[in-house]
Each structure stands twice: as structure tokens, then as C-alpha cells.
Design a protein around this motif. Structure first.
Motif, short mmCIF file in Angstrom:
data_model
loop_
_atom_site.label_atom_id
_atom_site.label_comp_id
_atom_site.label_asym_id
_atom_site.label_seq_id
_atom_site.Cartn_x
_atom_site.Cartn_y
_atom_site.Cartn_z
N MET A 117 0.85 -1.19 0.00
CA MET A 117 0.00 0.00 0.00
C MET A 117 0.89 1.25 0.00
O MET A 117 1.86 1.33 0.75
N PRO A 118 0.56 2.25 -0.83
CA PRO A 118 1.35 3.48 -0.82
C PRO A 118 1.10 4.29 0.43
O PRO A 118 0.05 4.14 1.08
N PRO A 119 2.05 5.14 0.80
CA PRO A 119 1.81 6.00 1.96
C PRO A 119 0.57 6.86 1.74
O PRO A 119 0.28 7.29 0.64
N LYS A 120 -0.17 7.13 2.82
CA LYS A 120 -1.40 7.90 2.73
C LYS A 120 -1.30 9.26 3.42
O LYS A 120 -2.12 10.12 3.20
N LEU A 121 -0.31 9.42 4.28
CA LEU A 121 -0.21 10.63 5.07
C LEU A 121 1.09 11.36 4.75
O LEU A 121 2.09 10.75 4.37
N LEU A 122 1.08 12.69 4.92
CA LEU A 122 2.30 13.47 4.73
C LEU A 122 3.44 12.93 5.58
O LEU A 122 4.58 12.85 5.13
N THR A 123 3.13 12.54 6.81
CA THR A 123 4.18 12.05 7.70
C THR A 123 4.76 10.72 7.24
O THR A 123 5.82 10.31 7.72
N ASP A 124 4.08 10.02 6.34
CA ASP A 124 4.65 8.81 5.77
C ASP A 124 5.68 9.13 4.69
O ASP A 124 6.52 8.30 4.35
N ARG A 125 5.57 10.30 4.11
CA ARG A 125 6.45 10.69 3.00
C ARG A 125 7.68 11.46 3.44
O ARG A 125 8.72 11.40 2.80
N VAL A 126 7.57 12.24 4.50
CA VAL A 126 8.68 13.12 4.89
C VAL A 126 8.87 13.06 6.39
O VAL A 126 7.91 13.05 7.16
N ARG A 127 10.11 13.01 6.80
CA ARG A 127 10.44 12.97 8.22
C ARG A 127 10.68 14.38 8.73
O ARG A 127 11.29 15.20 8.04
N TYR A 128 10.22 14.66 9.93
CA TYR A 128 10.42 15.99 10.50
C TYR A 128 11.91 16.22 10.76
O TYR A 128 12.63 15.34 11.25
N SER A 129 12.36 17.45 10.46
CA SER A 129 13.75 17.83 10.70
C SER A 129 13.80 19.31 10.97
O SER A 129 13.38 20.12 10.14
N ALA A 130 14.30 19.70 12.15
CA ALA A 130 14.47 21.11 12.49
C ALA A 130 15.73 21.64 11.81
O ALA A 130 16.81 21.04 11.95
N ILE A 131 15.63 22.74 11.11
CA ILE A 131 16.77 23.24 10.35
C ILE A 131 17.95 23.57 11.25
O ILE A 131 19.10 23.47 10.83
N VAL A 132 17.68 23.92 12.51
CA VAL A 132 18.77 24.28 13.43
C VAL A 132 19.55 23.06 13.90
O VAL A 132 20.63 23.20 14.50
N ASP A 133 19.02 21.86 13.66
CA ASP A 133 19.69 20.64 14.12
C ASP A 133 20.53 19.98 13.03
O ASP A 133 21.18 18.96 13.28
N ARG A 134 20.54 20.51 11.83
CA ARG A 134 21.17 19.82 10.70
C ARG A 134 22.64 20.16 10.56
O ARG A 134 23.07 21.27 10.90
N PRO A 135 23.41 19.24 10.00
CA PRO A 135 24.80 19.56 9.67
C PRO A 135 24.85 20.54 8.50
O PRO A 135 23.86 20.71 7.78
N PRO A 136 25.97 21.20 8.31
CA PRO A 136 26.07 22.19 7.23
C PRO A 136 25.88 21.57 5.84
O PRO A 136 26.19 20.40 5.62
N LEU A 137 25.37 22.39 4.94
CA LEU A 137 25.29 22.03 3.52
C LEU A 137 26.08 23.09 2.75
O LEU A 137 25.52 24.05 2.23
#
Length: 295
Positions: free
Chosen positions: A1-21
Motif C-alpha cells: 500500500m502506498p503512503p497515505k499521510l504526509l508524515t509517511d512521505r517526509v520525516r520531521y527535521s528542524a533546520i537548526v539541528d542539521r549539519p552544514p550544507l
């Protein structure tokens, strides 16, 4: 079954917690310019309206004034936007209905000759939720762009940013690598899809002439003011972490004679700032693939 919810498609990530890009050359941020090139079907209800008809109880078909408004964009407004891009040396991405390559070859040819990136935007200007078969609509769009430019598009922007619950999988199956529909971050992020993940690039609903001018009914000067305010904040944010800013344009809106000068004001200011890259969607994607953290 394909994902049905936004939270199934993308994981939450706070921009202040990420390593540099990190960006190349010590740059701080990217500006992504998108010009939407559409074909409206005069035999149907128009996708958008600049004027309302006398009371009929329903939308008129054919709708000559609203179709002609869009047509003006392809005949005249596009060329104003192109002149601005050329004057500032900016190579934009075009979000293009596949059939524009057939219906408006002069416009599509100018974009191709300018080295602009082609991003799929449906075969006609109609939501994926409204077409009979979204996989076929995606396939036709990709094939039309491939036939015209010699290569398939890597990106996709749904008309109206609309998807179905299965769109990401359908796009991934046909080789699409990034989408602009998921406007939820100032950096790219990965979306779960099969057979391969798809990257969400930071498109915009804020620095976008459709909601700002058509729906919120601001004057064109507000488009300039909002874009400059957006840029200044993101430029300040980029001291800590890379940011991507998008500017979304439609020839029948910002290409109008009384609005184009405000777009020129935006680029005049932004081009004077140091550490700003003007990239296409595929350039952003390639950079992100190089520098993103691996799980």
C-alpha cells in the motif's frame, strides 16, 4: 500500500539541528527563479480568472477574456520576463505544460535556446487530481519535453502544486528526481517514494505572483517588497546555514506592462549581494546530492 499521510512521505527535521550544507566558493544562499509556461484549453473552464463574467450562474465556455489574458502572457509577457533574465544573466527553470512545446514552439524554443531548464508541469494546465490517468499525463509530459529538448525533465511541479496520494510514486517510476510541490523548508529534503526517493526543492507560495496578486490582491509593488524582505531574512539566516529562495513567475501576471519593472528591482538588488548563486532546479539537486548527509 502506498503512503497515505504526509508524515509517511517526509520525516520531521528542524533546520537548526542539521549539519552544514556548504555551497561552492563560500557562497551563502541560492536564488531559484521559476517561470511557469502553461497552455489553457479554450474549450473548457479556465484554470484562473482575471475577470468575472456577468452573472451566468456558472463559468462561461468559451471564456474569451480569461483565455486571452493567459494568451497575452505567451505573446507578450513572456518576452518581458526573458529580457529581464537575459539582462541579469539569470538562467531560470521553466515549469512547462508538456503541450506548450507543440502549441507555443516559439516560446519553448526561446527557453531551450537560452539553456533554461525544463521542469514538467502537467501536459495541460490541469490538476493531477482532475486528469483521467495521472501516470499517462506524467508520461505524456515527460515525452513531449524529451522530444523537444532532447532530454527528459528531472523535476516536476504539479499544476496548482496539486498531487494525489500516489503522485510521488508515479513520478519516481518515470524518472523524476525532484518536485516543487512540497513547500515546507528552506533547504532541499528527501521524500519517500518508490522505486527511489524524490527530493523536495524549496519552491514558494509566498514569493509567487499567483497568490500574492491574484488571490491576496496586492499591488505589484508588494511583490517586490515581499521578495526583498524574504531575501534579506534568508540572507541573514544563511550566515548559519545555507538557504534556498525561490521566485515564481507567470508571464500573464508579472509579465504585464505595469508589473515587470518591480521584478527588475528585485534582481537589481539581489545581484549586488555577495555569496548568492542563481541556480536552476537541477543545479540545486546535483549540489544537494553531493553534500547531503547519508543516513
Amino acid at each position: 500500500m502506498p503512503p497515505k499521510l504526509l508524515t509517511d512521505r517526509v520525516r520531521y527535521s528542524a533546520i537548526v539541528d542539521r549539519p552544514p550544507l556548504p555551497l561552492p566558493g563560500g557562497a551563502r544562499m541560492v536564488v531559484w527563479s521559476i517561470i511557469n509556461l502553461e497552455e489553457w484549453d479554450i474549450t473548457g473552464v479556465m484554470p484562473r480568472h482575471v475577470t468575472a463574467p456577468p452573472s451566468l450562474g456558472k463559468a462561461p465556455v468559451p471564456d474569451v477574456p480569461n483565455w486571452a489574458w493567459h494568451e497575452y502572457g505567451m505573446r507578450v509577457g513572456f518576452w518581458r520576463l526573458k529580457e529581464i533574465m537575459d539582462d541579469f544573466g539569470i538562467v531560470p527553470t521553466v515549469a512547462i505544460n508538456g503541450n506548450v512545446c507543440n502549441a507555443y514552439p516559439r516560446v519553448a524554443g526561446a527557453a531551450k535556446d537560452g539553456g533554461w531548464e525544463f521542469m514538467g508541469h502537467g501536459f495541460m494546465q490541469k490538476s493531477l487530481q482532475a486528469v483521467p490517468d495521472e501516470r499517462e499525463d506524467i508520461r505524456k509530459t515527460i515525452e513531449a519535453i524529451r522530444a523537444f529538448t532532447g532530454k527528459p525533465p528531472r523535476g516536476w511541479l504539479g499544476p496548482g502544486l496539486v498531487e494525489t496520494v500516489n503522485s510521488l510514486d508515479a513520478l519516481s517510476e518515470q524518472g523524476i528526481e525532484y518536485v516543487g510541490d512540497w513547500v515546507l523548508d528552506d533547504q532541499p529534503c528527501d521524500l519517500d517514494a518508490a522505486p527511489k526517493p524524490v527530493t523536495a526543492l524549496p519552491y514558494t507560495q509566498e514569493c509567487n505572483d499567483v497568490p500574492l496578486i491574484l488571490e491576496q490582491k496586492h499591488p505589484a509593488s508588494e511583490f517586490r517588497d515581499r521578495a526583498l524582505d524574504q531575501f534579506e531574512q534568508l540572507y541573514a539566516d544563511s550566515q548559519a546555514a545555507t538557504r534556498v529562495m525561490s521566485i515564481a513567475l507567470h508571464p500573464y501576471i508579472m509579465g504585464a506592462a505595469h508589473r515587470a519593472r518591480y521584478l527588475r528591482d528585485i534582481y537589481e538588488h539581489v545581484c549586488r549581494q555577495k555569496g548568492v548563486l542563481f541556480w536552476t532546479g537541477e543545479q540545486i539537486l546535483d549540489w544537494y546530492k553531493r553534500v547531503r548527509p547519508r543516513a
